[in-house]
Design a protein around this motif. Structure first.
Motif, PDB file in Angstrom:
ATOM      1  N   LYS A 181      48.806  27.989  44.327  1.00 31.33           N
ATOM      2  CA  LYS A 181      50.305  28.133  45.312  1.00 31.33           C
ATOM      3  C   LYS A 181      51.107  28.458  44.133  1.00 31.33           C
ATOM      4  N   PRO A 182      52.020  29.242  44.703  1.00 27.50           N
ATOM      5  CA  PRO A 182      53.692  29.768  43.434  1.00 27.50           C
ATOM      6  C   PRO A 182      53.752  28.691  43.396  1.00 27.50           C
ATOM      7  N   PRO A 183      54.629  28.707  42.172  1.00 27.15           N
ATOM      8  CA  PRO A 183      54.297  29.723  41.212  1.00 27.15           C
ATOM      9  C   PRO A 183      53.796  29.859  40.063  1.00 27.15           C
ATOM     10  N   ILE A 205      32.944  52.394  30.507  1.00 24.98           N
ATOM     11  CA  ILE A 205      33.270  50.937  29.954  1.00 24.98           C
ATOM     12  C   ILE A 205      34.438  50.538  29.451  1.00 24.98           C
ATOM     13  N   PHE A 206      35.286  50.035  29.735  1.00 23.27           N
ATOM     14  CA  PHE A 206      36.468  49.820  28.908  1.00 23.27           C
ATOM     15  C   PHE A 206      36.689  48.402  29.173  1.00 23.27           C
ATOM     16  N   HIS A 207      37.828  48.033  28.475  1.00 17.55           N
ATOM     17  CA  HIS A 207      38.315  46.517  28.605  1.00 17.55           C
ATOM     18  C   HIS A 207      40.206  46.684  29.278  1.00 17.55           C
ATOM     19  N   GLN A 208      40.327  45.699  29.889  1.00 14.33           N
ATOM     20  CA  GLN A 208      41.687  45.573  30.730  1.00 14.33           C
ATOM     21  C   GLN A 208      42.497  43.862  30.777  1.00 14.33           C
ATOM     22  N   ILE A 209      43.918  44.369  30.460  1.00 19.27           N
ATOM     23  CA  ILE A 209      44.431  42.750  30.049  1.00 19.27           C
ATOM     24  C   ILE A 209      45.708  43.302  31.339  1.00 19.27           C
ATOM     25  N   GLU A 210      45.518  42.756  32.325  1.00 20.07           N
ATOM     26  CA  GLU A 210      46.671  42.362  33.828  1.00 20.07           C
ATOM     27  C   GLU A 210      47.696  40.993  33.559  1.00 20.07           C
ATOM     28  N   GLY A 211      48.542  41.198  34.368  1.00 15.58           N
ATOM     29  CA  GLY A 211      49.544  40.778  34.076  1.00 15.58           C
ATOM     30  C   GLY A 211      50.100  39.777  35.718  1.00 15.58           C
ATOM     31  N   LEU A 212      50.054  38.686  36.050  1.00 22.35           N
ATOM     32  CA  LEU A 212      50.745  38.412  37.000  1.00 22.35           C
ATOM     33  C   LEU A 212      51.732  37.192  37.304  1.00 22.35           C
ATOM     34  N   TYR A 213      52.680  37.299  38.198  1.00 19.89           N
ATOM     35  CA  TYR A 213      53.880  36.139  37.951  1.00 19.89           C
ATOM     36  C   TYR A 213      54.852  36.199  39.449  1.00 19.89           C
ATOM     37  N   ILE A 214      54.403  35.339  39.999  1.00 19.17           N
ATOM     38  CA  ILE A 214      54.771  35.053  41.203  1.00 19.17           C
ATOM     39  C   ILE A 214      55.196  34.022  41.464  1.00 19.17           C
ATOM     40  N   ASP A 215      56.279  33.478  41.580  1.00 19.47           N
ATOM     41  CA  ASP A 215      57.687  33.187  41.944  1.00 19.47           C
ATOM     42  C   ASP A 215      59.120  33.251  42.820  1.00 19.47           C
ATOM     43  N   GLU A 216      59.722  32.638  43.737  1.00 15.57           N
ATOM     44  CA  GLU A 216      60.434  32.739  44.335  1.00 15.57           C
ATOM     45  C   GLU A 216      61.674  33.246  43.536  1.00 15.57           C
ATOM     46  N   ASN A 217      62.384  34.491  43.901  1.00 15.68           N
ATOM     47  CA  ASN A 217      63.825  35.032  43.160  1.00 15.68           C
ATOM     48  C   ASN A 217      63.112  36.177  42.172  1.00 15.68           C
ATOM     49  N   ASP A 287      53.251  44.779  46.611  1.00 13.82           N
ATOM     50  CA  ASP A 287      53.102  44.956  47.701  1.00 13.82           C
ATOM     51  C   ASP A 287      53.290  43.712  48.443  1.00 13.82           C
ATOM     52  N   PRO A 288      53.836  43.253  49.376  1.00  6.76           N
ATOM     53  CA  PRO A 288      54.151  42.440  49.907  1.00  6.76           C
ATOM     54  C   PRO A 288      52.742  42.194  50.952  1.00  6.76           C
ATOM     55  N   ASN A 289      52.274  43.481  51.237  1.00  5.38           N
ATOM     56  CA  ASN A 289      51.195  43.176  51.962  1.00  5.38           C
ATOM     57  C   ASN A 289      49.838  42.447  51.264  1.00  5.38           C
ATOM     58  N   GLY A 295      47.311  34.927  51.594  1.00  6.60           N
ATOM     59  CA  GLY A 295      47.873  33.609  52.045  1.00  6.60           C
ATOM     60  C   GLY A 295      48.950  33.114  51.668  1.00  6.60           C
ATOM     61  N   ILE A 296      50.098  34.118  50.775  1.00  7.59           N
ATOM     62  CA  ILE A 296      51.350  33.665  50.003  1.00  7.59           C
ATOM     63  C   ILE A 296      52.483  33.993  51.001  1.00  7.59           C
ATOM     64  N   ASP A 297      53.342  33.461  51.384  1.00  5.31           N
ATOM     65  CA  ASP A 297      54.208  34.301  52.539  1.00  5.31           C
ATOM     66  C   ASP A 297      55.535  35.229  51.367  1.00  5.31           C
ATOM     67  N   SER A 298      55.521  36.052  51.668  1.00  8.25           N
ATOM     68  CA  SER A 298      56.113  37.001  51.455  1.00  8.25           C
ATOM     69  C   SER A 298      58.224  37.609  51.410  1.00  8.25           C
TER      70      SER A 298
END
Length: 341
Positions: A181-183, A205-217, A287-289, A295-298
């Motif tokens: 659950k967020p955050p 073949i290659f390598h990726q680094i992806e980041g994600l930050y979800i919280d209010e506002n 994206d809100p979708n 399962g996160i309230d957009s």
């Protein structure tokens, strides 16, 4: 004749005598006037002209290696005999230094990037390389008929359209959003696969680094400031960034992020195609979708995501101009990174 040469070479390498007499007997049998090597030399005279060059090189290698092996064995036997019986020898004598390996440049860059984001409060998350369609595409706002699926040439497993090798590490983000659950603040490194022609600029073949930050506002400004902090930590304090509008199915708005070329200082060179800028990652607001699919309230939460190639960052950091060097495991290349341990 080739089989005989290889058999004798294997015998040379495997020979393990216990006495000087055995070494001498081996030397005479192989290198003596009537030895097996001279017999091969006589046989070599009747070899077809087009084979002489190749077989001649193999014979010379066999002869040189046999002489080296005999000398090595003699030296080892003499050194062993010089030590007193039942003694460990001279314990004050310097030991033999054990050669150390070096970390792969991709591992060095991966660890450094993860370390920078960990200082911002991100945690490392990992996931499977063999994934299903939902985690790689559908949950990320890729409908079945979406043309963006064609942008990523996918490796499918046993012709099953639902099981595939992941084309990006965004699938890890989906799994995190499903289970937490967020955050949420995660960094997702990993190996990815795409059916592309191998060249100095691309690999399957290659390598990726992806980041994600979800919280209010969470805002676009938060993303920009986080990425600016990253590039200045990684590429240097003088690094500048620019964001160009782009399109990704899973972010809206989306952007491509460029940095000022650290090789020419932004003046223009062959690497940056004389623009003074280098593209290093894509980013945008989740994206809100995508939030709703996981399962996160957009309406309550927002967030940003970004992704970069480890190889591209390593090429810029170390000045490597051929992507294939990272996968060839040439020790001459890898040993250049010994000091980076």
């Amino acid at each position: 004749m080739t089989d005989k040469i290889e058999r004798l070479l294997a015998e040379v390498e495997a020979f393990a005598p216990r006495t000087a007499a055995e070494i001498e007997e081996f030397r005479v049998r192989l290198l003596g006037r009537k030895g097996e090597l001279n017999a091969l030399m006589d046989e070599f005279k009747s070899v077809a002209p087009e084979m002489k060059r190749e077989l001649g090189q193999k014979l010379n290698h066999l002869k040189n290696r046999a002489m080296e092996r005999v000398n090595e064995l003699k030296s080892d036997l003499e050194a062993h005999a010089a030590e007193p019986a039942g003694s460990l020898g001279d314990l004050t004598r310097p030991g033999t230094a054990q050669p150390l390996g070096s970390r792969h440049p991709l591992s060095l860059v991966r660890n450094e990037i993860c370390g920078i984001f960990e200082r911002l409060g991100y945690v490392v998350a990992e996931g499977p390389e063999i994934e299903d369609d939902w985690h790689v595409f559908s949950a990320l706002n890729f409908p079945p008929e979406h043309p963006a699926r064609d942008m990523q040439d996918t490796f499918f497993i046993e012709k099953d359209p639902d099981i595939l090798l992941r084309t990006h590490t965004s699938s890890i983000q989906v799994r995190v959003m499903q289970s937490q659950k967020p955050p949420i603040r995660v960094i997702c490194p990993g190996r990815v696969f795409r059916n592309e022609a191998i060249s100095y600029r691309a690999h399957c073949i290659f390598h990726q680094i992806e980041g994600l930050y979800i919280d209010e506002n969470v805002s676009f400004a938060d993303m920009k400031q986080s990425l600016l902090y990253f590039v200045r930590e990684f590429f240097g304090e003088q690094t500048r960034i620019r964001l160009r509008p782009s399109y990704f199915p899973f972010t809206e708005p989306s952007a491509e992020m460029d940095i000022s070329c650290n090789l020419c200082g932004g003046k223009g060179c062959n690497v940056c195609k004389h623009t003074g800028w280098l593209e290093i990652m894509g980013c945008g607001m989740v994206d809100p979708n995508v939030l709703e699919a996981c399962g996160i309230d957009s309406k309550k939460y927002s967030g940003f995501a970004f992704g970069m190639g480890v190889e591209r960052s390593a090429m810029l950091k170390y000045g490597v101009k051929d992507l294939r060097l990272y996968f060839e495991n040439d020790v001459r290349f890898l040993h250049q990174f010994d000091t980076a341990l």
